[in-house]
Enzyme design. Sequence first.
Site, mmCIF file in Angstrom:
data_model
loop_
_atom_site.group_PDB
_atom_site.id
_atom_site.type_symbol
_atom_site.label_atom_id
_atom_site.label_comp_id
_atom_site.label_asym_id
_atom_site.label_seq_id
_atom_site.Cartn_x
_atom_site.Cartn_y
_atom_site.Cartn_z
ATOM 1 N N TYR A 32 3.805 65.007 15.238
ATOM 2 C CA TYR A 32 2.947 65.652 16.754
ATOM 3 C C TYR A 32 2.757 64.056 16.696
ATOM 4 O O TYR A 32 2.732 63.075 15.996
ATOM 5 C CB TYR A 32 1.519 66.188 17.453
ATOM 6 C CG TYR A 32 0.301 65.548 16.608
ATOM 7 C CD1 TYR A 32 0.429 66.301 15.209
ATOM 8 C CD2 TYR A 32 -0.296 66.201 17.050
ATOM 9 C CE1 TYR A 32 -0.693 66.262 14.557
ATOM 10 C CE2 TYR A 32 -1.864 65.752 16.678
ATOM 11 C CZ TYR A 32 -2.225 65.877 15.663
ATOM 12 O OH TYR A 32 -3.076 65.583 15.147
ATOM 13 N N LYS A 146 1.860 62.858 10.419
ATOM 14 C CA LYS A 146 0.870 62.977 11.657
ATOM 15 C C LYS A 146 1.329 64.304 11.715
ATOM 16 O O LYS A 146 1.897 64.846 12.662
ATOM 17 C CB LYS A 146 0.908 62.588 12.259
ATOM 18 C CG LYS A 146 -0.288 62.753 13.592
ATOM 19 C CD LYS A 146 -0.340 61.389 14.768
ATOM 20 C CE LYS A 146 -1.724 61.722 16.046
ATOM 21 N NZ LYS A 146 -3.020 62.669 15.188
ATOM 22 N N GLU A 178 -10.993 59.193 5.620
ATOM 23 C CA GLU A 178 -11.095 58.939 7.186
ATOM 24 C C GLU A 178 -12.093 60.032 7.154
ATOM 25 O O GLU A 178 -12.985 60.742 7.025
ATOM 26 C CB GLU A 178 -9.662 59.177 7.505
ATOM 27 C CG GLU A 178 -8.606 60.260 7.124
ATOM 28 C CD GLU A 178 -7.506 60.154 8.205
ATOM 29 O OE1 GLU A 178 -6.996 59.733 8.512
ATOM 30 O OE2 GLU A 178 -6.473 61.307 7.567
ATOM 31 N N LEU A 202 -4.341 58.948 7.793
ATOM 32 C CA LEU A 202 -3.667 58.609 8.663
ATOM 33 C C LEU A 202 -3.130 57.790 9.439
ATOM 34 O O LEU A 202 -4.599 56.586 9.896
ATOM 35 C CB LEU A 202 -3.635 59.261 9.972
ATOM 36 C CG LEU A 202 -2.706 59.282 11.302
ATOM 37 C CD1 LEU A 202 -1.625 60.098 11.223
ATOM 38 C CD2 LEU A 202 -3.034 59.897 12.277
HETATM 39 C C1 PLP Z 1 -6.704 62.885 10.634
HETATM 40 C C2 PLP Z 1 -6.234 61.343 11.499
HETATM 41 N N1 PLP Z 1 -6.778 60.379 11.440
HETATM 42 C C3 PLP Z 1 -6.981 59.399 12.166
HETATM 43 C C4 PLP Z 1 -7.075 60.187 13.388
HETATM 44 C C5 PLP Z 1 -6.728 58.277 14.363
HETATM 45 O O1 PLP Z 1 -5.307 58.006 14.559
HETATM 46 P P1 PLP Z 1 -5.573 57.627 16.427
HETATM 47 O O2 PLP Z 1 -6.250 55.968 16.754
HETATM 48 O O3 PLP Z 1 -3.906 57.004 16.570
HETATM 49 O O4 PLP Z 1 -5.404 58.490 17.504
HETATM 50 C C6 PLP Z 1 -6.052 60.967 14.244
HETATM 51 C C7 PLP Z 1 -6.488 61.493 15.087
HETATM 52 O O5 PLP Z 1 -5.696 62.698 15.606
HETATM 53 C C8 PLP Z 1 -6.768 62.361 13.100
HETATM 54 O O6 PLP Z 1 -6.251 63.351 13.657
#
Ligand code: PLP
Length: 292
Positions: A32, A146, A178, A202
């Site tokens: 997603y 993702k 993270e 991610l």
């Molecule tokens: C586990 C995780 N890390 C990092 C992020 C941040 O990603 P983004 O900046 O692309 O929203 C998300 C966003 O949903 C996430 O679920």
Amino acid sequence: MNKVFLNGKLLPVDDAKISVLDRGFIFGDGVYELVPVYSRVPFRLEEHLARLERSLGEVKIRNPYSRAQWREHIHALVDAQPFEDQGVYFQVTRGVAKRDHAFPRNVEPTVFMMANPLVNPPQAQVERGGAAVSAPDNRWLRCDIKSISLVGNVLLRQLSAEADAAETILFRDGNLTEASASNVFIVRRGVIQSPPKGNLILPGITYDVIAELAHANQLPLEFRSISEAEVRSADEVWVTSSSKEVFPIVSLDGKAIGDGRPGPVFRRMYELYQEFKQKVMRAGKREAVSAA
Ligand SMILES: Cc1ncc(COP(=O)(O)O)c(C=O)c1O
């Protein structure tokens, strides 16, 4: 009623139906994206689409649309909503098939998209900052994908929800990875730091925006492995994501970070981020805008 997108059609959410045999429902077998949309302008759409293409490739789900088709469907969904600022969620699953772990042959991926009103942290909350708790990162080793299989992240986020905190910050083997739904940055002696990309985090779209803004504005930034002790004794801690943007964490497990207030480097980055958003909105829907 809100219009959603299902397999090529825009329709009222109550009319959008999928089979109970969809592998997204049975196995969490899908990927997603979530794109923030400001004043009907998708923010960093190309980067989100590139990450979606990568996630699909990693889990070997056929991408049902070209880049141009994705853009077209997303813009149509955005235009169909009665509100301006949106969080556009889209997912692709491997499709509908008799339950069997191995990939089915000749199935059509299922594509679902919805747009919800975008809720960024309100100004007062940004000024106060938020609390976080910590937990061991016990998720799988492909956090770079993702995936819609989010039960690991859900359980970790619940720990902070139950503590009335904004996020759960994760450590694996003594190092920062993270947070449950965001990336983490720290500031030590004026240097912004975050773990490097790899299979343990991610690759956040917001993480890249922060890096570009730091670079374009001569703010020192390093991607390096960060120990748990370095996080706990940092001057500042931030979390970043498409919905949280950049948000200051002022306590971890009940202990103050720095002086317990959002720090000066955060305030500068927050300002740069807001200016950059304005620039993207002014440029309009179809243009890519760089932070440099
Ligand atoms: C586990 C995780 N890390 C990092 C992020 C941040 O990603 P983004 O900046 O692309 O929203 C998300 C966003 O949903 C996430 O679920």
